[in-house]
Each structure stands twice: as C-alpha cells, then as structure tokens.
Motif scaffolding. Structure first.
Motif, PDB file in Angstrom:
ATOM      1  N   HIS A 281      80.705 -16.380  78.407  1.00  0.00           N
ATOM      2  CA  HIS A 281      81.404 -17.415  77.647  1.00  0.00           C
ATOM      3  C   HIS A 281      81.068 -18.799  78.188  1.00  0.00           C
ATOM      4  N   ARG A 282      80.873 -18.890  79.485  1.00  0.00           N
ATOM      5  CA  ARG A 282      80.549 -20.185  80.083  1.00  0.00           C
ATOM      6  C   ARG A 282      79.276 -20.753  79.476  1.00  0.00           C
ATOM      7  N   LEU A 283      78.283 -19.916  79.250  1.00  0.00           N
ATOM      8  CA  LEU A 283      77.024 -20.367  78.663  1.00  0.00           C
ATOM      9  C   LEU A 283      77.134 -20.508  77.150  1.00  0.00           C
ATOM     10  N   PHE A 284      77.668 -19.479  76.492  1.00  0.00           N
ATOM     11  CA  PHE A 284      77.658 -19.449  75.036  1.00  0.00           C
ATOM     12  C   PHE A 284      78.623 -20.459  74.412  1.00  0.00           C
ATOM     13  N   ASP A 285      79.726 -20.736  75.084  1.00  0.00           N
ATOM     14  CA  ASP A 285      80.736 -21.609  74.491  1.00  0.00           C
ATOM     15  C   ASP A 285      80.530 -23.083  74.826  1.00  0.00           C
ATOM     16  N   ASP A 286      79.552 -23.380  75.648  1.00  0.00           N
ATOM     17  CA  ASP A 286      79.279 -24.772  75.997  1.00  0.00           C
ATOM     18  C   ASP A 286      78.434 -25.394  74.881  1.00  0.00           C
ATOM     19  N   PRO A 287      78.938 -26.414  74.176  1.00  0.00           N
ATOM     20  CA  PRO A 287      78.164 -27.027  73.084  1.00  0.00           C
ATOM     21  C   PRO A 287      76.790 -27.519  73.537  1.00  0.00           C
ATOM     22  N   LEU A 288      76.678 -27.923  74.802  1.00  0.00           N
ATOM     23  CA  LEU A 288      75.402 -28.418  75.307  1.00  0.00           C
ATOM     24  C   LEU A 288      74.343 -27.323  75.295  1.00  0.00           C
ATOM     25  N   SER A 289      74.752 -26.062  75.489  1.00  0.00           N
ATOM     26  CA  SER A 289      73.797 -24.948  75.477  1.00  0.00           C
ATOM     27  C   SER A 289      73.096 -24.846  74.129  1.00  0.00           C
ATOM     28  N   LYS A 290      73.862 -25.035  73.053  1.00  0.00           N
ATOM     29  CA  LYS A 290      73.271 -24.987  71.714  1.00  0.00           C
ATOM     30  C   LYS A 290      72.444 -26.229  71.431  1.00  0.00           C
ATOM     31  N   GLU A 291      72.923 -27.371  71.915  1.00  0.00           N
ATOM     32  CA  GLU A 291      72.183 -28.614  71.706  1.00  0.00           C
ATOM     33  C   GLU A 291      70.811 -28.545  72.376  1.00  0.00           C
ATOM     34  N   LEU A 292      70.743 -27.942  73.548  1.00  0.00           N
ATOM     35  CA  LEU A 292      69.486 -27.830  74.284  1.00  0.00           C
ATOM     36  C   LEU A 292      68.631 -26.656  73.815  1.00  0.00           C
ATOM     37  N   GLY A 293      69.175 -25.822  72.924  1.00  0.00           N
ATOM     38  CA  GLY A 293      68.436 -24.659  72.457  1.00  0.00           C
ATOM     39  C   GLY A 293      68.506 -23.476  73.395  1.00  0.00           C
ATOM     40  N   LEU A 294      69.355 -23.533  74.431  1.00  0.00           N
ATOM     41  CA  LEU A 294      69.500 -22.408  75.347  1.00  0.00           C
ATOM     42  C   LEU A 294      70.194 -21.232  74.663  1.00  0.00           C
ATOM     43  N   ILE A 295      70.972 -21.540  73.623  1.00  0.00           N
ATOM     44  CA  ILE A 295      71.590 -20.516  72.781  1.00  0.00           C
ATOM     45  C   ILE A 295      71.139 -20.767  71.351  1.00  0.00           C
ATOM     46  N   VAL A 296      70.654 -19.733  70.684  1.00  0.00           N
ATOM     47  CA  VAL A 296      70.242 -19.866  69.288  1.00  0.00           C
ATOM     48  C   VAL A 296      70.957 -18.807  68.454  1.00  0.00           C
ATOM     49  N   GLY A 297      71.111 -19.112  67.181  1.00  0.00           N
ATOM     50  CA  GLY A 297      71.723 -18.172  66.252  1.00  0.00           C
ATOM     51  C   GLY A 297      70.761 -17.837  65.133  1.00  0.00           C
ATOM     52  N   THR A 298      70.605 -16.551  64.844  1.00  0.00           N
ATOM     53  CA  THR A 298      69.764 -16.095  63.743  1.00  0.00           C
ATOM     54  C   THR A 298      70.537 -15.075  62.929  1.00  0.00           C
ATOM     55  N   GLU A 299      70.151 -14.925  61.667  1.00  0.00           N
ATOM     56  CA  GLU A 299      70.867 -14.022  60.764  1.00  0.00           C
ATOM     57  C   GLU A 299      70.163 -12.678  60.679  1.00  0.00           C
ATOM     58  N   SER A 300      70.914 -11.614  60.981  1.00  0.00           N
ATOM     59  CA  SER A 300      70.413 -10.248  60.870  1.00  0.00           C
ATOM     60  C   SER A 300      71.012  -9.591  59.636  1.00  0.00           C
ATOM     61  N   GLY A 310      68.168 -18.549  74.039  1.00  0.00           N
ATOM     62  CA  GLY A 310      67.197 -19.002  73.060  1.00  0.00           C
ATOM     63  C   GLY A 310      65.877 -19.481  73.594  1.00  0.00           C
ATOM     64  N   ILE A 311      65.645 -20.764  73.567  1.00  0.00           N
ATOM     65  CA  ILE A 311      64.330 -21.329  73.819  1.00  0.00           C
ATOM     66  C   ILE A 311      64.191 -21.621  75.313  1.00  0.00           C
ATOM     67  N   TYR A 312      63.184 -21.031  75.917  1.00  0.00           N
ATOM     68  CA  TYR A 312      63.002 -21.171  77.363  1.00  0.00           C
ATOM     69  C   TYR A 312      62.081 -22.333  77.715  1.00  0.00           C
ATOM     70  N   TRP A 313      61.509 -22.967  76.709  1.00  0.00           N
ATOM     71  CA  TRP A 313      60.519 -24.000  76.969  1.00  0.00           C
ATOM     72  C   TRP A 313      60.867 -25.257  76.180  1.00  0.00           C
ATOM     73  N   ASP A 314      60.636 -26.393  76.799  1.00  0.00           N
ATOM     74  CA  ASP A 314      60.765 -27.676  76.127  1.00  0.00           C
ATOM     75  C   ASP A 314      59.369 -28.268  76.048  1.00  0.00           C
ATOM     76  N   MET A 315      58.843 -28.405  74.831  1.00  0.00           N
ATOM     77  CA  MET A 315      57.482 -28.892  74.638  1.00  0.00           C
ATOM     78  C   MET A 315      57.465 -30.306  74.073  1.00  0.00           C
ATOM     79  N   GLY A 316      58.486 -31.068  74.440  1.00  0.00           N
ATOM     80  CA  GLY A 316      58.523 -32.463  74.032  1.00  0.00           C
ATOM     81  C   GLY A 316      58.692 -32.610  72.535  1.00  0.00           C
ATOM     82  N   ASP A 317      57.743 -33.309  71.893  1.00  0.00           N
ATOM     83  CA  ASP A 317      57.871 -33.569  70.460  1.00  0.00           C
ATOM     84  C   ASP A 317      57.337 -32.423  69.606  1.00  0.00           C
ATOM     85  N   VAL A 318      56.921 -31.323  70.232  1.00  0.00           N
ATOM     86  CA  VAL A 318      56.489 -30.139  69.471  1.00  0.00           C
ATOM     87  C   VAL A 318      57.696 -29.212  69.340  1.00  0.00           C
TER      88      VAL A 318
END
Length: 357
Positions: A281-300, A310-318
């Motif tokens: 919950h500490r990771l998933f409920d922190d809004p910053l985690s979603k803002e940074l892409g550390l948590i992503v949501g997809t539809e199954s 979610g995203i383990y890499w930050d590639m700048g403007d890509v």
C-alpha cells in the motif's frame, strides 16, 4: 513458460517491441498461478497454437519468418518435438536471432534437466548464508534466480537484436540459471598469499551484519533499518543514538519507530522503516508512484484494471508507455494470424481443426 523465460520478452514489450507469446491450446502452465503470470506476460499478444499438430507447421513457419528474435526456455527435447529446435528455427529464418534460457546450459550431462529457483540458490550456498551464523540452512522464497536470469537474458537478447539489425547472420544466444547463480555465489577475492578478503556474514539472530548495518525493533513494535557505512553516516547515528554502538538497540527500543526514523533522517543517517503488511500500500497508494510511472494500470479482459509495478526506466523525452495487460489465452490469435497474411477462411479452417484457439 514460468518466469525465467517469459519475463525478458515482457521487458522488451514494455520498451515497445511487438512480442507474440505462443501458447498451447491449454495455455502456459503458470496461468494457474495468476500472480506469476501477471508479473511476466504483460506487453505481449497471445496466440494459442497446437504445435504438436502437423497442420500448425505453416503457422509456425510464418511466425519465425516474420520474427527478428525467437526466444524460449523449454528443454531441448520438448522443443525439438514442436519444431523449436535451434536448427529448425534457423532453417526457417537464417537471419533470425535465437535466444534461449536453460537450467544448466547445453554442454553438460544435466542439459535436459528442468530447473527450479530454489535448487540454484541451494547450489550457490544462499540457504546457509541467509540463515545466520551457526544456524541450520533455510529455504528461500523462490523467484530470485528466475528474475535475475530473465533480466540477464533480456540484456543479451537486446544485443542479439542489435547484431541482427546490423546485418549479421542469425546468431544464437544460450544463457542459463546456473550461469547466473554462479555470478551471485560469492563476493570474496583470493589474495596472493592464499588468504581471503573480508566480507559480512548475517548474525545468528538474522537481524544484520553489524551495529551499523541491521534492523532494530522500536518501542512500538515496528522495526527500523539502518545502513551506515561511512564515517559521516556513523557520526550521524551516534548523534541520535549515543556514542556507544552497544547501546543502539536500547536507544531505538525505547522510542517509537517514526520518531527514531525522523531523527536519523534529519541527522543524515541512511535509514527506513521495515515494511511488511503495508509495504504494498505504501507504494501503490502514493500518488507520486503513479506520476513517476512506478505503478501502471492496464485493462485485462478477465481481471479488469490491473495495477502493478510499472516503468523501470526513464528515457527523458522518449515516452515509455505500458498499455497491454497480460493477455488472455489466445486473445490475439486472429489478429496475429491476419498480420501474418492468413485469410479469415484459413483462420476459420485452422480453428475448426482445433489447431488454433
């Protein structure tokens, strides 16, 4: 199947690769362990094909002919029966890169043996080292070797893809769980006189390695982790907990964890709370985690919204965007078959023969 094979292509899919997962009509056997399946199969399309049927050969030939890289982690005897031998793959597409994760490698008497995570951590001595000095060995939760093997193969497969796009002929990449765990086996150096460099060993109570690098119970039942390796960090710990490290446990044990952590952090000592039940919950409920892409949501189609790391890499403007949840079995069979040039009539014929699903 399972983790050591599928996770690498999933990471490639996260980066934008067009990844097709081929499954038997009954599906990958890890589907019944939903948490593992969801962890290792997003960013892919699923095609269900019965490769034991001769009628499936033209489908497999088109997929391999289309691919830049073919990857699997089946034992070679089983793979041969399905047309996935190294020789057959390269005969169908001489330019393709073939990437393979095995258990023990292909040059020893165990080349056809299955591999399991806990067997390799045992072979490397982790069960003793993680038990604490003087204690009996303990079994570790599985997954470490699988994930490390998949990530290692992911990096090498990207290099294989680079070589393929650079115009080199088809290349073959073999990696193994045994090879990966051997890299993790030890951290000592043998010196010229035959002696060994020093290292850390877990204490018998399994709480750490020294007063500066361990976990401590606080007064409210919570636990605090510290890792002070340099003089500055150790001075910061002393400023909060007292000059004598023998008294650190009593100093922390007499105060609430939040108070200790705030004081250590303000002083500049590396520390954090030890989380268990509320770690997710500490990771998933922190809004910053979603803002940074550390948590992503997809539809199954089956589970609805899937939220996961979610995203383990930050590639700048890509931009790196994860949009495809782990697919249902055969979710994309028809779409992929059309992409490969099969007509709707041919697709219906294959389905009627129970070659695809």
């Amino acid at each position: 199947m399972y983790l050591a094979g599928p996770l690498g292509p999933s990471l490639m899919g996260d980066l934008g690769a067009n990844v097709i997962k081929i499954e038997a009509l009954t599906g990958d056997r890890i589907r019944f362990l939903h948490r593992f399946y969801q962890a290792a199969h997003r960013s892919k399309r699923s095609v269900a094909i019965d490769l034991t049927r001769p009628e499936a050969k033209p489908i497999l030939a088109r997929i391999i002919g289309w691919a830049e890289v073919v990857h699997h982690n089946m034992r070679f005897k089983g793979a041969d029966k399905l047309g996935l031998s190294e020789e057959n793959i390269l005969s169908l597409n001489p330019k393709v890169g073939f990437s393979y994760v095995s258990a023990y490698g292909q040059k020893c008497y165990r080349r056809y043996w299955p591999g399991f995570d806990t067997i390799f951590t045992a072979a490397a001595g982790w069960q003793f080292e993680c038990a604490g000095e003087g204690n009996q060995p303990m079994t570790l939760r599985p997954g470490y070797t699988d994930i490390l093997s998949a990530q290692s193969c992911f990096v090498a497969t990207m290099a294989l893809l680079y070589a393929q796009r650079a115009g080199f002929p088809g290349r073959v990449l073999h990696s193994s769980m045994l090879g990966m765990i051997s890299m993790m086996q030890g951290e000592l150096l043998v010196l010229a006189d035959g002696s060994l460099t020093e290292t850390y060993h877990l204490t018998q109570d399994q709480t750490g390695y020294s007063p500066w690098h361990r976990i401590y119970p606080a007064g409210d039942g919570a636990w605090v982790a510290v890792a002070a390796f340099g003089d500055e960090a150790r001075a910061a710990m002393r400023a909060v907990l007292g000059a004598d490290e023998a008294g650190f446990a009593a100093a922390i044990g007499g105060r609430p964890a939040a108070e200790v952590l705030a004081a250590l952090e303000a002083a500049g000592a590396p520390c954090d709370a030890v989380f268990y039940d509320n770690a997710m919950h500490r990771l998933f409920d922190d809004p910053l985690s979603k803002e940074l892409g550390l948590i992503v949501g997809t539809e199954s189609p089956t589970y609805g919204l899937i939220e996961q790391p979610g995203i383990y890499w930050d590639m700048g403007d890509v931009p790196v965007e994860i949009t495809q949840a782990s697919p249902d079995l055969g979710q994309h069979t028809d779409a992929v078959m059309r992409d490969l040039g099969f007509s709707d009539e041919e697709i219906a014929g294959f389905r009627a023969q129970k070659v695809i699903a």
